[in-house]
Scaffold this motif. Sequence first.
Motif, mmCIF file in Angstrom:
data_model
loop_
_atom_site.group_PDB
_atom_site.id
_atom_site.type_symbol
_atom_site.label_atom_id
_atom_site.label_comp_id
_atom_site.label_asym_id
_atom_site.label_seq_id
_atom_site.Cartn_x
_atom_site.Cartn_y
_atom_site.Cartn_z
ATOM 1 N N LYS A 233 0.825 -1.204 0.000
ATOM 2 C CA LYS A 233 0.000 0.000 0.000
ATOM 3 C C LYS A 233 0.865 1.263 0.000
ATOM 4 C CE LYS A 233 -3.949 -2.043 2.443
ATOM 5 N NZ LYS A 233 -4.782 -1.983 3.662
ATOM 6 N N HIS A 234 1.976 1.247 0.704
ATOM 7 C CA HIS A 234 2.854 2.412 0.781
ATOM 8 C C HIS A 234 3.477 2.724 -0.576
ATOM 9 C CE1 HIS A 234 6.689 4.533 1.682
ATOM 10 N NE2 HIS A 234 5.933 5.167 2.579
ATOM 11 N N CYS B 91 0.845 4.604 -2.801
ATOM 12 C CA CYS B 91 0.671 6.002 -2.380
ATOM 13 C C CYS B 91 1.898 6.838 -2.728
ATOM 14 C CB CYS B 91 0.400 6.065 -0.880
ATOM 15 S SG CYS B 91 -1.201 5.367 -0.391
ATOM 16 N N LEU C 179 -5.849 9.701 -6.316
ATOM 17 C CA LEU C 179 -5.987 10.228 -4.956
ATOM 18 C C LEU C 179 -5.612 11.708 -4.941
ATOM 19 C CD1 LEU C 179 -4.303 7.406 -2.801
ATOM 20 C CD2 LEU C 179 -6.744 7.783 -3.154
ATOM 21 N N GLN D 277 -5.028 13.282 0.433
ATOM 22 C CA GLN D 277 -5.248 11.867 0.703
ATOM 23 C C GLN D 277 -3.963 11.058 0.537
ATOM 24 O OE1 GLN D 277 -8.387 11.105 -2.136
ATOM 25 N NE2 GLN D 277 -10.033 11.424 -0.596
ATOM 26 N N GLN E 136 -1.531 12.000 3.383
ATOM 27 C CA GLN E 136 -1.990 11.463 4.665
ATOM 28 C C GLN E 136 -1.817 9.950 4.719
ATOM 29 O OE1 GLN E 136 -6.045 12.454 5.512
ATOM 30 N NE2 GLN E 136 -6.024 11.554 7.559
ATOM 31 N N GLU E 137 -2.209 9.277 3.630
ATOM 32 C CA GLU E 137 -2.104 7.816 3.631
ATOM 33 C C GLU E 137 -0.651 7.364 3.605
ATOM 34 O OE1 GLU E 137 -3.955 4.076 3.863
ATOM 35 O OE2 GLU E 137 -4.640 6.139 4.199
ATOM 36 N N THR E 138 0.198 8.082 2.841
ATOM 37 C CA THR E 138 1.627 7.730 2.815
ATOM 38 C C THR E 138 2.243 7.903 4.202
ATOM 39 O OG1 THR E 138 1.810 8.428 0.506
ATOM 40 C CG2 THR E 138 3.851 8.243 1.758
ATOM 41 N N ARG F 94 0.646 7.880 7.079
ATOM 42 C CA ARG F 94 0.123 6.866 8.000
ATOM 43 C C ARG F 94 0.786 5.520 7.781
ATOM 44 N NH1 ARG F 94 -3.164 2.793 8.258
ATOM 45 N NH2 ARG F 94 -3.614 2.826 6.041
ATOM 46 N N LEU F 95 0.935 5.141 6.514
ATOM 47 C CA LEU F 95 1.568 3.849 6.210
ATOM 48 C C LEU F 95 3.044 3.853 6.593
ATOM 49 C CD1 LEU F 95 -0.144 3.141 2.766
ATOM 50 C CD2 LEU F 95 -0.494 1.875 4.897
ATOM 51 N N GLU G 229 3.099 3.315 10.152
ATOM 52 C CA GLU G 229 2.763 1.917 10.428
ATOM 53 C C GLU G 229 3.941 1.000 10.139
ATOM 54 O OE1 GLU G 229 0.355 -1.371 11.509
ATOM 55 O OE2 GLU G 229 0.280 0.779 11.921
#
Length: 730
Positions: free
Chosen positions: A230-231, A234, A535, A539, A542-544, A546-547, A550
């Motif tokens: 996922k990273h 993004c 995206l 988005q 933020q997602e990058t 967050r990942l 993580e």
Amino acid sequence: MKIKTMTATFGKLQGERLTLEPGLNVITAPNEGGKSTWCAFLKAMFYGIDTRDRDRKGHLADKNRYQPWSGAPMEGEITLEWQGRDITIRRGPRGNVPFGSFSAVYTGTEEPVPGLTADTCGQMLLGVGREVYERSAFIGQSGTLAIRSAPELEARIAALVSSGEEDVSYSQVERQLKEWLNRRKVNKSVGLIPQLEEEQAELARSTGELSQLNDQLNQLEGERAQASRKHAFCTRQLALHKAIAQRKLDLQYTQARTDEAQAQAQLDALLSEQARFGPIPSCDALKRAQGELAFLKALEPEIRQGQEELALAQQALERARQAAQDDHFPGMTGEEAVRKGERDSESYRSGMAKKAAGKRNFILLQAAGLLAGAALAIFGPFWWLGPIAYVLCAAASALVFANGTKSARQAAKILERYGVDDVEEIAALAGNYQQRMAAADQAAQQVRMIQGGLKDRQARLENSRQELFRFVHTFAPEVKELFGVSAALSRALNLGERETLARSKLEGAQRLTQALQAQGGKELTEEPPLSQPTLSLEQAAQETGRLQVELERLDRALNQARGKQQALGDPAILSARLEQVEEELERRRREYQAISIAMETLQQANAQLQQRFSPQLNRAAGALLSRLTGGKYHALSLDKELEASASGERDVLPHSALYLSKGTVDQIYLAVRLAVCDLCLPDAPLVLDEALAAFDDVRAKRALELLQELSAQRQILLFSCHHREKLFQS
């Protein structure tokens, strides 16, 4: 030990010399007369200056506070008698270190005194360190006589009633034992014992954790592989947003380059226009010149007004001087006239008193002559001596009466000279003359003040006019009058403002170009179109983020699990370590118990020692306090922190020093210091800086009498800004 002379270049003291005598020395001087500086100099000569001390808010280090005002090096010399011989101690600079050099020699021989060095000087001569001296025999500029407890002073006093050992004190030993206890166990969470207990529990838990680590590692590795995919997606979306932003930045950079070229062309055209005149000064300089021009215009009416005020003040001065003339006090100041009036009034009263005494003595001598003559004539065998006795008494009474009459005539002439009927009117005449002289002095001061202000304005007017023309001629040499100056300044300011605006516009365009270039902007070129990301930028970012967080969390968890697995390792190693921890824990618990018992024993021993030396110190200080207060307070008690309480004969309970007046508290602690000096410092000189300032006259006199008695055993230096100590001493 007796101090004979002190010579100091120290603070305000510039090579000054103070000669002292054995016994009580009362040194009086006004405020800022150098009294506290002499005290600080004496302490510095004994113990040196702490060069590590630094200035801070509300405090100046001695090395800076007592730097000689003249700029000369800090240095000094003391001559004193010690162990039957005179020695000379000198301190001076060593490089940049104040009082860094030291010498101690026998006076007149330059032979060094064995063992007397810069570090041991105060200890050898006074028998105590700086800390004890400051808390007993030295009252400096701090303004308080109260004594703060200190380990060295505590050990010194305790040694007088014990074995004489002064190396340690109760507070030092107690502090060391507390430190040992705290190192083992402060509370439930701090100390060696809680740490060992925690490690013991941790080792027990670690054995059970080994079986759970493998399952945890497998789960974390699966989660990390999914988050990594996922990273990567993004990250590609962010790269696409970055390419679109770069295309926009290049467009802005190209436009900024065009704006910069236009601004440069405008500035070049303006500079060509300015070339017809001289070099234009800065806008600030031109505005200051306009301010000076306005100031010149405002000065002229001020000068005219000052001239008018001066004429009025001179007239007022002449009237005041004429009004102050008086034939009774020719050429005298107001104070001299008052003193003359007081002397003449006293002469009048003395003459009248002599007249009254002459009348009384005349009557007494006449009566005595009659009684003596009658007695001798009637009862004595030598009756013829009676008339002779009467004649002698009558002659004496006539002489006394004549002297009284002469004194009365002289007194009457004083009233005639002043033209008054009562002696009290002489003081009124002198007071009136003093007021008139004060009014004349005030008028003269007003004239001088107005003259000074007028001269300042006239000088400022001429200087400013010349400076203004010199300034304007640098770019407008044709100007001859102030009107032309104003026009030239306005024209230059207009050209300067236009130039400043053009330069500001150019600099702004250049800064924008440089900023865009620093951000990566470049000339726009034709490039293939970019596809739109699925995206949004927010988005994707933020997602990058967050990942990424993580992934970092999973990496940390994996590393921690692997590290814990590796650290826990073989169960046999864990068991061996657990056994070591249990043995160490048992040993530390036994040590804690032993130190606790030692603390209890030390406290009991200190209580017994307090019972031995406290009464001795309390009795000595109480007797001195009774002397100082005239018996109002006859008993004094001190706790281990040397905080005092006092009681009188009718008091049920002692009064804490916190409830007493400032003067009484100073008397209490002066008594304590004198008692401590008697017990601990039998030969050290006593230094008192304004120690009696809060004493009333009665108690100050008692204190002087006590110090006079004590000065038979030790030298005492009393510094004061009042003269009553000198009067009481005499």
